[in-house]
Design an enzyme around this catalytic site. Structure first.
Site, PDB file in Angstrom:
ATOM      1  N   TYR A 160     -16.947  16.012 -16.015  1.00 39.00           N
ATOM      2  CA  TYR A 160     -17.327  14.614 -15.874  1.00 39.00           C
ATOM      3  C   TYR A 160     -18.345  14.464 -14.747  1.00 39.00           C
ATOM      4  O   TYR A 160     -18.186  15.044 -13.671  1.00 39.00           O
ATOM      5  CB  TYR A 160     -16.065  13.789 -15.611  1.00 39.00           C
TER       6      TYR A 160
ATOM      7  N   ARG B 275       0.841  -1.191   0.000  1.00 41.52           N
ATOM      8  CA  ARG B 275       0.000   0.000   0.000  1.00 41.52           C
ATOM      9  C   ARG B 275       0.876   1.240   0.000  1.00 41.52           C
ATOM     10  O   ARG B 275       0.581   2.241  -0.660  1.00 41.52           O
ATOM     11  CB  ARG B 275      -0.931   0.018   1.215  1.00 41.52           C
TER      12      ARG B 275
ATOM     13  N   ASP C  98      -7.748  18.622 -15.080  1.00 37.09           N
ATOM     14  CA  ASP C  98      -8.009  17.246 -15.508  1.00 37.09           C
ATOM     15  C   ASP C  98      -7.597  17.145 -16.971  1.00 37.09           C
ATOM     16  O   ASP C  98      -8.231  17.725 -17.848  1.00 37.09           O
ATOM     17  CB  ASP C  98      -9.498  16.929 -15.323  1.00 37.09           C
TER      18      ASP C  98
ATOM     19  N   LYS D   2      -8.505   5.688 -19.325  1.00 37.95           N
ATOM     20  CA  LYS D   2      -8.814   6.175 -20.659  1.00 37.95           C
ATOM     21  C   LYS D   2      -7.600   6.065 -21.591  1.00 37.95           C
ATOM     22  O   LYS D   2      -7.129   4.974 -21.861  1.00 37.95           O
ATOM     23  CB  LYS D   2      -9.342   7.610 -20.557  1.00 37.95           C
TER      24      LYS D   2
END
Length: 384
Positions: free
Chosen positions: A107, A54, A179, A204
């Site tokens: 978005y 992690r 973004d 994406k």
């Protein structure tokens, strides 16, 4: 960005940054370190700084080094999804009572995060047309800590002048977050234009093959990078090693894919602008697009995302989506295969009734890298 990559072209950096040959075997592709914990050489004696995956994992480290190099930043961080990256960023930058300016076209998941999640934490937000720098300036308050921008925006393909808004942010002493998902670092590098933080949904274009979910943050401020890394570890929504490996693989072909996406999108828009059933086409590569000049200034080319509005309203737009055959009806974007969707009922259903609500007659395309002639023919038959 390391000195060794600072003078290299993007295509070279995409393939080599973070991708050091394995010292044990000489493997040219970084291994997938599918491991949760690491043997220590005595208490606190960490090998390479690794103790628990992690906190850090060698495969994720390779990706994060690559991300920083691609965006020209000092620190890259990889997350389990784009929204996980956004959540970590907001909780790092903001405290209860703070305010954020968000775009009037964004978005749907980002809007939902602000409207339904962080607002319950006491963070306020207001909407501005970020394509108008003065509208952004007017939306600032004495409690504003960040300006959030998408350019090109999702799904209306709006363009924000990053350098102009960065100047406003600097004058106000607030962070500018961009973004960069629609453009990818190949087409646009916001840090070089004055942004403080770059956000990506690596699902994406970065991954590029519709087979992985991931998110990223890149910053040039070392101190902010440390704060984000602390929260990344404390909150835990990190990219797994196999997901990191998939994105690394996808990034190696990012440049050639983005060139083809942009080329195909241009051919698709040429047909759409002439079609009788299309009332308008939204693509920054079109000279008549209101953001065309700004996009041409800050982008290498105009990308693979195209939206258009259909004569006949929402029912007609839904019909076009359902009639497409080569364009797959589905959410997401940026893969090698072409996708079509109805934002109002799919990706942007969460903004219905808000200032970000999208037109019902809107269709959004993610133009893939298939034959442009075949894509054009499919849209022509779908439009009827």
């Amino acid at each position: 960005m390391s000195d060794s990559h600072s003078t290299q072209s993007f295509e070279t950096v995409a393939i080599h940054a973070g991708n050091t040959a394995d010292p044990l075997t000489g493997a040219v592709v970084p291994p997938i370190y599918q491991v949760s914990t690491y043997k220590q050489d005595g208490v606190g004696g960490l090998r390479g700084g690794y103790e628990y995956s992690r906190s850090a994992n060698p495969t994720r480290t390779a990706l994060e080094e690559n991300l920083a190099a691609l965006e020209g930043g000092r620190r890259g961080l990889a997350f389990a999804s784009g929204l996980a990256a956004e959540d970590c960023l907001l909780r790092t930058l903001l405290s209860p009572g703070d305010h954020v300016v968000i775009p009037n076209d964004a978005y749907g998941g980002t809007f939902r995060l602000f409207a339904k999640v962080v607002s319950r934490w006491g963070v306020e937000w207001s909407v501005a047309d970020t394509s108008d720098p003065e509208a952004v300036r007017a939306a600032l308050t004495d409690r504003t800590k960040a300006i959030w921008v998408e350019t090109p925006s999702n799904p209306l393909l709006g363009i924000t002048d990053i350098a102009a808004v960065a100047q406003i942010a600097r004058e106000a002493g607030v962070r500018l977050v961009v973004d960069n998902t629609f453009a990818s670092p190949y087409l646009q590098q916001p840090l070089a234009l004055g942004a403080d933080v770059v956000v990506h949904s690596m699902t994406k274009y970065m991954g590029g093959h519709s087979d992985v979910v991931g998110g990223a943050l890149v910053v040039d401020d070392a101190e902010l990078g440390e704060e984000l890394a602390y929260h990344q570890n404390a909150m835990g929504a990190v990219a797994g090693p196999f997901d990191a490996w998939l994105v690394l693989r996808g990034i190696k072909t990012l440049a050639v894919r983005m060139d083809r996406h942009s080329e195909n999108a241009t051919k698709v828009t040429e047909m759409l602008t002439r079609h009788a059933r299309v009332s308008s086409v939204l693509y920054p590569g079109l000279p008549e697009h209101p953001g065309h000049e700004v996009a041409a200034k800050q982008m290498r080319s105009f990308g693979g995302m195209v939206s258009f509005r259909v004569e006949g309203g929402e029912a007609a737009a839904v019909e076009v989506c359902n009639r497409a055959e080569l364009f797959t009806l589905g959410e997401s974007l940026g893969g090698v295969e072409s996708l079509i969707e109805h934002p109002g009922r799919m990706t942007h259903a969460s903004v219905v009734g808000s200032a970000l609500e999208v037109p019902g007659d809107l269709v959004r395309l993610s133009v893939g890298i298939e034959s442009a002639d075949d894509l054009v023919a499919d849209l022509q038959q779908a439009l009827g």
